[in-house]
Design an enzyme around this catalytic site. Structure first.
Site, PDB file in Angstrom:
ATOM      1  N   GLU A  80       4.518  15.547  62.638  1.00  0.00           N
ATOM      2  CA  GLU A  80       5.002  16.633  63.499  1.00  0.00           C
ATOM      3  C   GLU A  80       6.176  17.073  63.051  1.00  0.00           C
ATOM      4  OE1 GLU A  80       3.605  17.743  65.984  1.00  0.00           O
ATOM      5  OE2 GLU A  80       2.226  16.468  67.026  1.00  0.00           O
ATOM      6  N   SER A 338      -5.289 -34.717 105.148  1.00  0.00           N
ATOM      7  CA  SER A 338      -4.749 -35.991 104.826  1.00  0.00           C
ATOM      8  C   SER A 338      -3.984 -35.981 103.526  1.00  0.00           C
ATOM      9  CB  SER A 338      -6.093 -36.708 104.298  1.00  0.00           C
ATOM     10  OG  SER A 338      -7.139 -37.175 105.349  1.00  0.00           O
TER      11      SER A 338
END
Length: 671
Positions: A80, A338
């Site tokens: 770029e 339980s």
């Protein structure tokens, strides 16, 4: 003299023009340079668990330079803007070249846009083709270079560059198109991420796969010519398949992630382990696949040495509406069945009321209007406390709860950090059978305390989370005894070679909740299964439904089995005969109700049908033995109702003897 004067005028003019130009650039109004990024939830190692879109529906994620593969930077600059580190925002060499080529060819042949100019365009969402737009980009690019470092400009580009659809920035693009963080990229992956921002919509891999691949391959060949990669890497990269669709952004631990997001935006670091979280989410989803869609399931797994939660699954499917998947069942108030019994026994050990080898009665008993029954309706007479806990009998634990007092049990729950919800006033004896509302999170926290030598452990899920000062819930010796008893339970048939696990299951009244909680030497976990709306689940049991998942969860947490610790020095490890007299049996010896045969009545005449004679008892201590005409016909009868195997006609005497040697008999005539 004239030449000297002319030179001075020219230099002054140039200087004046330059001053004017500098003032022009300095007067540039800069756009907003700070952009919102997606809130992120990370695990204990910084791995992304979940991310959220920002308000405008975009995926734009925070990114630091150390999160990017250096190869990507090299490719981006070479492709770029190869003079990025030399120019001041505008590349005059590239501009002159582009202008000359355009004049010579009558059309634009190459561009001259620098990375800084591209950032300027993206910041203002400006045009790329009009000259006035280009001039504005140049001015802004020059201004940006005066206010920001090159690294800052690159960071801006990597944060806001478009990558197709609602994806902005390199990190969001890498996750969306590659399914990975950009920290380690192949040449092909880096090339694709360089190519996409040039034409983000026409090169979207999910819609324009071929165009994306062509653009990627073009970048690869240019990188080879530029010397960034060699020919072998370029050709190998071209052979790599380009992505054909979007990868899902990680969406792990959605319930905890939502709780973290409620604290605000930005980054949130949790104590979870991403790999374990993913594994347990898959475990839950797989276990519930094909079952009633109204069912839900939750797991909490923590390190009981540190209190850090390593995985938390609130439901099988977060987006499921039938099973109310959006409800975090780790925080829902449910009956624990339980699973509070180990706490009761541990407190009884501490109070000197019992020892694992103490004998305790499992016989009919009544406390005022409350007459507890065992889950299976069977009475087992006198048996060791160890066995009573392993069999999860109700009557022995109610006897201990009565001796301790429900208030003492509630106070201990509070010390363990359990927020117990009691409906209808003061807690009663049924508290130890699940007559209280608790969350899975709190139950795992309670079990973490028992696993941690009886010292309460405050579970935490958020890094830096404040915790309370730990309190002792039972002695280290009692905690070890509970661990030793529960580790003696037979593992589920599907359990692997996981080493010893101390665990307890529970099923609440009406089969509304199935539980399993347990620990090894390092980890503690809890599993809950039920319907979020609290309706019954016929056939659901903690032992068959939740326990196998508990063992699998602990197995997945370990690298290798972590053994349970040895007993503390003060632990009393003796047989019942060696116990002090007051610990050999719990409480005073109770006189059992007189054994009576209530059916058939003495002297009755019954028609025989081949199925036997129904017998009903009252009183006595099981197990019972049956004699028919003096001959022993059955032993170890646990229930007060059974069929006597009698087939012949005539006069018959039925005799029943209980565990204490008491007998009852009737004479009947069979026809």
């Amino acid at each position: 003299m004239r030449r000297m004067f002319a030179l001075v005028v020219v230099l002054w003019s140039i200087g004046f023009a330059r001053d004017q130009f500098d003032a022009y650039v300095d007067a540039t109004e800069l756009p907003v340079l700070v952009h919102a990024t997606s809130p992120e939830i990370r695990d204990r190692n910084g791995v992304l668990l979940r991310a959220y879109m920002i308000d405008d529906g975009l995926w734009r994620m925070a990114l630091s330079s150390d999160q990017v593969d250096p190869l990507f930077y090299k490719m981006l600059i070479a492709y770029e803007d190869k003079r990025f580190y030399q120019h001041q925002g505008v590349d005059l060499v590239a501009t002159a070249r582009a202008f000359g080529q355009a004049v010579w060819n009558g059309r634009v042949v190459s561009g001259a846009s620098t990375l800084t100019m591209q950032v300027a365009r993206l910041l203002e969402d400006g045009s790329t083709g009009r000259w006035d737009g280009k001039l504005r980009q140049m001015r802004l690019a020059l201004a940006l270079e005066r206010h920001l470092s090159k690294e800052d400009i690159l960071s801006l580009y990597l944060r806001i560059a478009p990558y197709g659809g609602n994806v902005e920035g390199l990190r969001a693009a890498s996750l969306a198109w590659l399914g990975k963080e950009p920290r380690r990229l192949t040449p092909a992956e880096a090339a694709l991420l360089v190519a996409l921002p040039q034409a983000p919509e026409s090169r979207r891999p999910d819609r324009h796969h071929r165009a994306a691949k062509i653009a990627r391959d073009r970048v690869l060949m240019r990188m080879q010519r530029a010397g960034v990669i060699d020919m072998e890497a370029a050709l190998a990269g071209q052979d790599d398949p380009a992505p054909i669709g979007r990868e899902p952004v990680p969406q792990l631990a959605p319930h905890l992630a939502d709780r973290a997001l409620a604290r605000g935006g930005g980054r949130h670091d949790l104590t979870l382990n991403a790999d374990l979280q993913r594994s347990l989410e898959a475990l839950v989803a797989g276990h519930m696949d094909g079952r009633d869609e109204r069912l839900s399931m939750a797991i909490v797994l923590a390190d009981h040495q540190t209190g850090e939660i390593l995985a938390s699954v609130g439901s099988p499917q977060y987006a499921d509406t039938a099973g109310q998947g959006f409800v975090d069942m780790t925080r829902a108030i449910r009956s624990p069945g339980s699973t509070l019994k180990p706490l009761v026994y541990g407190l009884a050990f501490d109070r000197g009321l019992a020892h694992p080898e103490t004998l305790i009665l499992d016989t009919p008993v009544q406390f005022g209007s409350y007459a507890p029954q065992n889950f299976d309706g069977v009475f087992r007479g006198e048996l060791p406390v160890r066995k009573a806990l392993q069999l999860s009998l109700n009557i022995p634990v109610i006897r201990l709860t009565d001796a301790l007092g429900p208030a003492h049990l509630m106070a201990t729950l509070a010390r363990a950090g359990v927020q117990a919800d009691v409906q209808g006033g003061a807690p009663g004896l049924a508290l130890s059978l699940g007559g209280v509302g608790v969350t899975l999170h709190d139950m795992v926290q309670l079990y973490a305390g028992m696993a941690h030598g009886g010292e309460a452990v405050a579970l935490k899920w958020y890094k830096g989370q404040e915790t309370y000062e730990p309190q002792r819930i039972m002695s280290a010796a009692s905690a070890w005894q509970i661990s030793n008893v529960l580790a003696g339970l037979t593992p589920p048939p599907t359990a692997g070679p996981a080493g010893r696990v101390a665990y307890k299951t529970g099923t609440s009244y009406g089969h509304r909740d199935a539980w399993a909680l347990g620990w090894d030497g390092q980890f503690v976990a809890g599993v809950w299964i039920g319907r979020p709306d609290g309706t019954p689940v016929p056939g659901a049991f903690g032992g068959s439904d939740a326990a196998p998942v508990l063992f699998q969860a602990l197995e997945r947490a370990r690298i290798k089995p972590v053994p349970l610790p040895p007993p503390p020095p003060e632990t009393l490890l003796v047989s019942r005969a060696q116990l002090p007299a007051n610990l050999q049996r719990f409480g005073p010896r109770e006189k059992a109700p007189e054994l009576q045969l209530t059916f058939p009545p003495d002297g009755a005449r019954l028609a025989i049908d081949g199925a036997g004679v129904p017998v009903k008892l009252s009183g006595g201590v099981p197990p019972f033995s049956l004699l028919v005409d003096g001959a022993l016909r059955a032993t170890d009868l646990q229930r007060a109702e059974f069929m006597a195997p009698v087939s012949g006609v005539g006069f018959t005497t039925l005799s029943v003897i209980d565990a204490m040697g008491n007998a009852g008999r009737v004479s009947i005539e069979l026809r």
